[in-house]
Design a protein around this motif. Structure first.
Motif, PDB file in Angstrom:
ATOM      1  N   HIS A  89       1.030  -1.174  -0.050  1.00 30.33           N
ATOM      2  CA  HIS A  89      -0.070   0.077  -0.084  1.00 30.33           C
ATOM      3  C   HIS A  89       0.943   1.305   0.055  1.00 30.33           C
ATOM      4  N   ASP A 107      -6.188  -1.127  -7.118  1.00 27.04           N
ATOM      5  CA  ASP A 107      -6.224  -1.275  -5.796  1.00 27.04           C
ATOM      6  C   ASP A 107      -7.354  -0.636  -4.848  1.00 27.04           C
ATOM      7  N   VAL A 108      -7.177  -1.192  -3.634  1.00 27.65           N
ATOM      8  CA  VAL A 108      -8.474  -0.709  -2.837  1.00 27.65           C
ATOM      9  C   VAL A 108      -7.951   0.822  -2.284  1.00 27.65           C
ATOM     10  N   ALA A 151      -9.886   5.188   1.194  1.00 30.98           N
ATOM     11  CA  ALA A 151     -10.392   4.362   0.197  1.00 30.98           C
ATOM     12  C   ALA A 151     -10.670   5.066  -1.282  1.00 30.98           C
ATOM     13  N   THR A 155     -14.698   1.421  -3.609  1.00 32.36           N
ATOM     14  CA  THR A 155     -14.377   0.641  -2.339  1.00 32.36           C
ATOM     15  C   THR A 155     -15.344   0.392  -1.522  1.00 32.36           C
ATOM     16  N   GLY A 169     -11.321  -3.695   3.230  1.00 33.48           N
ATOM     17  CA  GLY A 169     -12.133  -3.388   2.496  1.00 33.48           C
ATOM     18  C   GLY A 169     -11.727  -4.040   0.934  1.00 33.48           C
ATOM     19  N   TYR A 170     -12.781  -3.897   0.013  1.00 32.23           N
ATOM     20  CA  TYR A 170     -12.811  -4.569  -1.060  1.00 32.23           C
ATOM     21  C   TYR A 170     -13.300  -3.612  -2.256  1.00 32.23           C
ATOM     22  N   ARG A 171     -13.153  -4.164  -3.692  1.00 31.43           N
ATOM     23  CA  ARG A 171     -13.749  -3.438  -4.656  1.00 31.43           C
ATOM     24  C   ARG A 171     -14.159  -4.625  -5.676  1.00 31.43           C
ATOM     25  N   VAL A 179      -9.136  -7.290  -2.558  1.00 34.72           N
ATOM     26  CA  VAL A 179      -9.394  -6.986  -1.308  1.00 34.72           C
ATOM     27  C   VAL A 179      -8.313  -6.227  -0.768  1.00 34.72           C
ATOM     28  N   GLY A 180      -8.476  -5.401   0.139  1.00 28.55           N
ATOM     29  CA  GLY A 180      -7.277  -4.550   0.589  1.00 28.55           C
ATOM     30  C   GLY A 180      -7.167  -4.868   2.300  1.00 28.55           C
ATOM     31  N   SER A 208     -10.492 -13.369   3.343  1.00 27.46           N
ATOM     32  CA  SER A 208     -10.268 -12.486   2.271  1.00 27.46           C
ATOM     33  C   SER A 208     -10.004 -13.257   0.956  1.00 27.46           C
TER      34      SER A 208
END
Length: 249
Positions: A89, A107-108, A151, A155, A169-171, A179-180, A208
């Motif tokens: 990240h 990316d998330v 985010a 997300t 979190g996720y998208r 998933v982040g 995840s």
């Protein structure tokens, strides 16, 4: 599943691999690949339903953050699931992910270099999320490092750290689920200051990966049925593509 890690401590990859496998949440094998010494090809990735990618220190960066980011974006374009964690990240100057995965918004979270000691599990924003299935505690350990992350558009934040920073979190706005996890995957069994194994860090990573792969737990609400159907469809298309890709290699 495949763990793509750039480990600092000896035994880091094995620690993450064994703890995820021991949860029993993910089906099939859990393999590892050291991305400090090489970058997987797209053909290699298509043999897996989802991957977890992380690095732990700027002193042991990805072999090629640019190539890794590009191939992971290609993998998501084929329906592959990605769980990003750890230093991935961070900004490129601090040895985080690069390439299309970041520049084209796969990316998330927005990248950051600002770290905090974040404590443990705080507010669970979406208790009905498959990511939080059976999660009752998370202790980040003596260091409890996380990033001050915001985010990206698209997300869904699922849970926060106890200091209010985003934890998970996720998208789902690409062909594959991303998933982040704002955590470092190696536990205190190997990494001093890492997350405490008696808490649910391994389960959070396993959930995840299972979610990103389309292997969802039984949904706890009607709202989740739509997510389950979408993810299951992604998984079916993903496996079909993987078989076709393997047949042409």
């Amino acid at each position: 599943m495949l763990i793509l890690g750039a480990p600092v401590q000896a035994g880091s990859l094995t620690d993450v691999q064994s703890k995820i496998a021991a949860t029993g949440v993910v089906s099939g094998v859990v393999d590892v690949f050291n991305v400090a010494t090489g970058t997987p090809t797209l053909a290699m990735l298509t043999a897996y339903d989802a991957v977890l990618v992380y690095n732990e220190s700027a002193t042991v960066p990805f072999a090629s953050a640019l190539q890794l980011g590009n191939v992971l974006a290609d993998y998501v374009d084929l329906g592959g699931g990605v769980v990003e964690a750890g230093l991935s990240h961070a900004t490129s100057g601090f040895k985080g992910m690069q390439g299309r995965f970041v520049s084209a918004n796969y990316d998330v979270f927005n990248t950051s270099n600002n770290q905090n000691s974040c404590g443990g599990l705080g507010q669970v924003v979406r208790s009905d999320s498959p990511l939080m299935r059976d999660i009752t505690s998370f202790n980040g350990g003596a260091s409890a490092l996380c990033y001050r992350l915001t985010a990206k558009a698209g997300t869904e934040i699922v849970a926060d750290w106890s200091n209010g920073q985003a934890l998970a979190g996720y998208r789902m706005d690409h062909k594959g689920v991303v998933v982040g996890l704002n955590m470092f995957p190696t536990s205190s069994d190997v990494s001093p200051g890492g997350w405490v194994p008696s808490s649910d860090g391994a389960l959070l990573m396993a959930n995840s990966l299972a979610f990103a792969a389309g292997e969802l737990p039984e949904p706890g609400s009607l709202a989740l049925l739509g997510i389950a159907a979408l993810a299951a469809g992604l998984a079916g298309r993903r496996r079909t593509r993987a078989i076709k890709a393997a047949a042409t290699v």
